[in-house]
Design an enzyme around this catalytic site. Structure first.
Site, PDB file in Angstrom:
ATOM      1  N   ASN A 105       0.787  -1.097   0.047  1.00  0.00           N
ATOM      2  CA  ASN A 105      -0.215  -0.220   0.022  1.00  0.00           C
ATOM      3  C   ASN A 105       0.964   1.266   0.127  1.00  0.00           C
ATOM      4  O   ASN A 105       1.855   1.422   0.840  1.00  0.00           O
ATOM      5  CB  ASN A 105      -0.762  -0.008   1.060  1.00  0.00           C
ATOM      6  N   THR A 113      -5.101  -0.449  -2.677  1.00  0.00           N
ATOM      7  CA  THR A 113      -5.770   0.821  -2.056  1.00  0.00           C
ATOM      8  C   THR A 113      -6.889   0.668  -1.170  1.00  0.00           C
ATOM      9  O   THR A 113      -7.773  -0.217  -1.562  1.00  0.00           O
ATOM     10  CB  THR A 113      -5.956   1.857  -3.643  1.00  0.00           C
ATOM     11  N   GLU A 114      -6.930   1.419  -0.137  1.00  0.00           N
ATOM     12  CA  GLU A 114      -7.673   1.011   1.058  1.00  0.00           C
ATOM     13  C   GLU A 114      -9.133   1.155   0.817  1.00  0.00           C
ATOM     14  O   GLU A 114      -9.909   0.910   1.641  1.00  0.00           O
ATOM     15  CB  GLU A 114      -7.227   1.557   2.371  1.00  0.00           C
ATOM     16  N   ASN A 115      -9.301   1.933  -0.294  1.00  0.00           N
ATOM     17  CA  ASN A 115     -10.866   2.275  -0.448  1.00  0.00           C
ATOM     18  C   ASN A 115     -11.380   0.933  -1.069  1.00  0.00           C
ATOM     19  O   ASN A 115     -12.747   0.890  -1.649  1.00  0.00           O
ATOM     20  CB  ASN A 115     -11.261   3.500  -1.131  1.00  0.00           C
ATOM     21  N   SER A 151     -11.243  -4.483   3.450  1.00  0.00           N
ATOM     22  CA  SER A 151     -10.146  -3.722   3.001  1.00  0.00           C
ATOM     23  C   SER A 151      -8.979  -3.631   4.220  1.00  0.00           C
ATOM     24  O   SER A 151      -7.811  -3.849   4.047  1.00  0.00           O
ATOM     25  CB  SER A 151     -10.604  -2.717   2.184  1.00  0.00           C
TER      26      SER A 151
END
Lengths: 223, 229
Positions: B39, B62-64, B104
């Site tokens: 990330n 990507t944390e979304n 996530s």
């Protein structure tokens, strides 16, 4: 109770009461239920608590709801953005309460609410300002913070397609908070790009099963 | 550390200036093993993606809610439903996967990501990280996923300039800004030097355009050298 297909966003948000806690999906504009928020502004409910990742962008959507003075308290992970001037002003004027929650903790607190979990211990935030006043416990040599669920009266989410059962599928990163918020509120309202017949969604691909969804409305704008 | 094993490369890289932003990104990219799940934080760390060689097999998270994120979208490719954590339109690579926010962050908190690269206001020699809040009275606190990232990935790399614009060190004995995570940082990549940090304090792995002794003096911090000299 089966899902109700509403003819427009105003019908979809009817009956939301003053003082409600509203979960609002979306990350940035992806998955943002913009039509439902506009309908909520027209509907007039006030003294709301809003739970959402951000605190509004620009002058429309959540920012417009804030600007109308309808929101008493906001629970979010990232209120401050280059275009969050509406929230910034209300915050500096002391007209809105803010609870900042780490993004993953926000998602997990919603998940816990939907899953019937009483509370959980998480290592996120241990030793920081955001853990102040919270119970902590050492687990496997690591400090964990006790976090409680966040339950909504209403969830407003954006999805890609719904079928007549209320099953939902999403599109790309617009999925974000939709599936967890759909589990965590008493009344769940989804705006979608398309409502299809029962049987038209691949059951293997359904992300949010219809059991969680109360009202759907098809909108023409991007969700 | 065993000084009798294969000789270490020289610690000081003199006869050059400090690293540029792109050189810092390339330096970080060199330490990302083949096949890692990574990330890259918002801002400067996203530059690292430009320096991962094709075929490195690195999968970006990507944390979304996406794995195997591709480069930023160009005109004509922009899809408002496909953005990264910085809300920039991006693309998907073959083999990409989408998932919701709770999943996530579960994969992050659960230790499934190999590396995350973050920016910072300050890092302490023990590996404490401060990167979310200046603590100023009128500042609006906004944390996003910073705290989750800081404690979640197996290894946390920080990429930052070593000094503020005013020349104040950002590698410090104790953070004075509010913490994002305690003892969570493993390595600090800066323009002037690369450091290992943790319970044993800060170790200089290499310097760029500055002799070790000058670096130690400017930092005013207990340091050790990886080459043990």
């Amino acid at each position: 109770m089966s899902v109700r297909a509403c003819r427009d966003p105003d019908e979809a948000v009817a009956g939301i009461e003053d003082g409600s806690t509203i979960l609002v999906g979306g990350f940035g504009m992806a998955g943002m239920p913009a039509d439902l928020i506009e309908a909520l502004i027209r509907q007039g409910a006030t003294e709301l608590t809003v739970v959402s990742n951000n605190a509004g962008n620009g002058d429309t959507g959540l920012a417009a709801l804030l600007d109308k003075g309808r929101v008493r308290r906001i629970v979010c992970s990232f209120p401050r953005q280059s275009d969050s001037w509406v929230f910034d002003r209300l915050y500096h004027e002391g007209r809105i309460d803010l609870e900042v929650v780490p993004q993953g903790t926000l998602a997990e607190r919603l998940r816990a609410a939907g899953a019937g979990i009483g509370a959980f211990y998480s290592p996120t935030g241990a030793g920081t300002l955001l853990a102040e006043g919270k119970e902590t416990r050492e687990i496997a040599g690591r400090t964990h913070v006790l976090e409680y669920p966040i339950k909504g009266d209403v969830a407003l989410i954006g999805a890609h397609r719904a079928d007549g059962m209320g099953n939902l599928v999403y599109r790309k990163t617009a999925r974000n908070f939709g599936p967890v918020m759909a589990t965590a509120a008493t009344t769940v309202v989804a705006q979608v790009h398309e409502i299809v017949d029962i049987g038209a969604l691949d059951p293997e691909a359904v992300v949010t099963p219809g059991i969680y969804v109360d009202r759907v409305v098809q909108v023409v704008s991007a969700a | 550390m065993n000084p009798t094993s294969s000789p270490l490369p020289p610690l000081e890289h003199l006869g050059r200036g400090p690293l540029t932003e792109d050189e810092m990104a390339a330096r970080v990219a060199r330490d990302i093993p083949h096949g890692s799940y990574v990330n890259l934080g918002i801002g400067r760390p996203t530059l690292v993606a430009d320096h991962l060689p094709g075929g490195a097999g690195v999968v970006l998270h990507t944390e979304n809610g996406m794995l195997n994120m591709g480069p930023a979208a160009r005109d004509g490719q922009i899809d408002p439903d496909l953005i990264n954590a910085g809300k920039i339109p991006v693309t998907e690579l073959p083999g990409a996967a989408y998932f919701h926010h709770a999943d996530s962050f579960a994969m992050m908190r659960g230790g499934h990501l190999d590396i995350c690269v973050l920016g910072a206001f300050q890092v302490s020699s023990a590996g404490d990280l401060a990167n979310w809040h200046t603590g100023a009275a009128d500042a609006i606190p906004a944390v996003g996923g910073a705290m989750d990232l800081a404690i979640g990935a197996k290894r946390v790399f920080v990429m930052m300039t070593l000094f503020t614009k005013q020349g104040v060190p950002k590698l410090v004995p104790e953070c004075t800004y509010p913490l994002t995570g305690v003892g969570c940082v493993d390595r600090v990549y800066t323009d002037f030097a690369t450091f290992q940090v943790g319970p044993g304090g800060a170790t200089v792995l290499e310097t760029f355009g500055i002799p070790y002794d000058d670096l130690a003096q400017r930092l005013g911090l207990a340091l050790s050298r990886q080459d043990g000299t």
